[in-house]
Write a protein that holds these residues in place. Structure first.
Motif, PDB file in Angstrom:
ATOM      1  N   ILE A  24      29.404  46.779  38.341  1.00 24.07           N
ATOM      2  CA  ILE A  24      30.746  47.356  38.470  1.00 24.07           C
ATOM      3  C   ILE A  24      31.449  47.249  37.126  1.00 24.07           C
ATOM      4  O   ILE A  24      31.176  46.346  36.361  1.00 24.07           O
ATOM      5  CB  ILE A  24      31.551  46.627  39.559  1.00 24.07           C
ATOM      6  N   GLY A  25      32.329  48.158  36.850  1.00 21.35           N
ATOM      7  CA  GLY A  25      33.090  48.084  35.616  1.00 21.35           C
ATOM      8  C   GLY A  25      34.361  48.891  35.728  1.00 21.35           C
ATOM      9  O   GLY A  25      34.356  49.998  36.253  1.00 21.35           O
ATOM     10  N   GLY A  26      35.454  48.296  35.282  1.00 20.71           N
ATOM     11  CA  GLY A  26      36.713  49.015  35.281  1.00 20.71           C
ATOM     12  C   GLY A  26      37.884  48.067  35.347  1.00 20.71           C
ATOM     13  O   GLY A  26      37.737  46.859  35.495  1.00 20.71           O
ATOM     14  N   ALA A  27      39.063  48.658  35.216  1.00 20.44           N
ATOM     15  CA  ALA A  27      40.298  47.882  35.239  1.00 20.44           C
ATOM     16  C   ALA A  27      41.129  48.271  36.446  1.00 20.44           C
ATOM     17  O   ALA A  27      41.344  49.451  36.727  1.00 20.44           O
ATOM     18  CB  ALA A  27      41.093  48.118  33.960  1.00 20.44           C
ATOM     19  N   LEU A  28      41.606  47.264  37.148  1.00 20.63           N
ATOM     20  CA  LEU A  28      42.468  47.444  38.309  1.00 20.63           C
ATOM     21  C   LEU A  28      43.825  46.833  37.982  1.00 20.63           C
ATOM     22  O   LEU A  28      43.908  45.657  37.640  1.00 20.63           O
ATOM     23  CB  LEU A  28      41.849  46.750  39.527  1.00 20.63           C
ATOM     24  N   VAL A  96      36.026  52.119  44.318  1.00 20.19           N
ATOM     25  CA  VAL A  96      34.971  51.112  44.184  1.00 20.19           C
ATOM     26  C   VAL A  96      35.547  49.806  43.621  1.00 20.19           C
ATOM     27  O   VAL A  96      35.111  48.708  43.991  1.00 20.19           O
ATOM     28  CB  VAL A  96      33.820  51.644  43.304  1.00 20.19           C
ATOM     29  N   LEU A  97      36.556  49.915  42.765  1.00 19.69           N
ATOM     30  CA  LEU A  97      37.174  48.706  42.217  1.00 19.69           C
ATOM     31  C   LEU A  97      37.868  47.896  43.316  1.00 19.69           C
ATOM     32  O   LEU A  97      37.806  46.670  43.324  1.00 19.69           O
ATOM     33  CB  LEU A  97      38.163  49.069  41.109  1.00 19.69           C
ATOM     34  N   LEU A  98      38.526  48.571  44.245  1.00 11.45           N
ATOM     35  CA  LEU A  98      39.160  47.858  45.357  1.00 11.45           C
ATOM     36  C   LEU A  98      38.111  47.208  46.247  1.00 11.45           C
ATOM     37  O   LEU A  98      38.274  46.062  46.679  1.00 11.45           O
ATOM     38  CB  LEU A  98      40.027  48.794  46.190  1.00 11.45           C
TER      39      LEU A  98
END
Length: 126
Positions: A24-28, A96-98
Motif C-alpha cells: 500500500i502507498g499513499g497519504a491520508l 484503499v487507504l481507508l
C-alpha cells in the motif's frame, strides 16, 4: 483533541510493520472537527511504515470526522465503515487507504478472537 486520539496517532509508526503488510502507498489526511476548529492529521502509509504529522498538505484521500466520533473509533466503541455508511463522517479519494487505515483501530471492547474461543472450547472438552 482527546488523549486517546493523541496516543493513537503516536502509536501508528510502531504498529505499522504488523498492520501494513500489503503493498500500500499513499497519504491520508484526517480532518477532525469539533464544530469550531479543525485539526489536520496526515498519515503517509507504505508497506510496513506509517509517518504521522499535522501538516495540512495535499493527500491522496481525505477523511472528515468529528472529534467525538474519532475518539469512539480509537477506543473501539465505533466502526469506521459503519460510521461512513451512516453519514457520520465523509471520505473522498483512494478508498484503499481507508481500508488499510481502519486496521489500526482496535476491536470493540469485549471482542475475542474466534480462534481463542475455539481453543478454550477444545480444552474444556478434554
Amino acid at each position: 483533541m482527546t488523549e486517546a486520539t493523541e496516543q493513537f496517532f503516536a502509536s501508528l509508526p510502531a504498529r505499522a510493520p504488523e498492520i501494513l503488510r500489503t503493498p500500500i502507498g499513499g497519504a491520508l489526511r484526517i480532518e477532525l472537527s469539533d464544530g469550531h476548529r479543525t485539526e489536520h492529521w496526515l498519515v503517509r502509509m507504505g508497506p510496513g511504515t506509517a509517518e504521522v504529522s499535522q501538516d495540512p498538505e495535499p493527500a491522496d484521500a481525505v477523511w472528515y470526522c468529528s472529534v467525538d466520533l474519532f475518539d469512539r473509533l480509537v477506543t473501539g466503541r465505533a466502526q469506521a465503515l459503519a460510521a461512513l455508511f451512516r453519514n457520520e463522517s465523509t471520505y473522498t479519494g483512494n478508498v484503499v487507504l481507508l481500508l488499510a487505515f481502519r486496521r489500526f483501530f482496535p476491536p470493540p471492547p469485549g471482542t475475542r478472537d474466534p480462534r481463542d474461543v475455539a481453543r478454550e472450547h477444545v480444552r474444556q472438552k478434554r
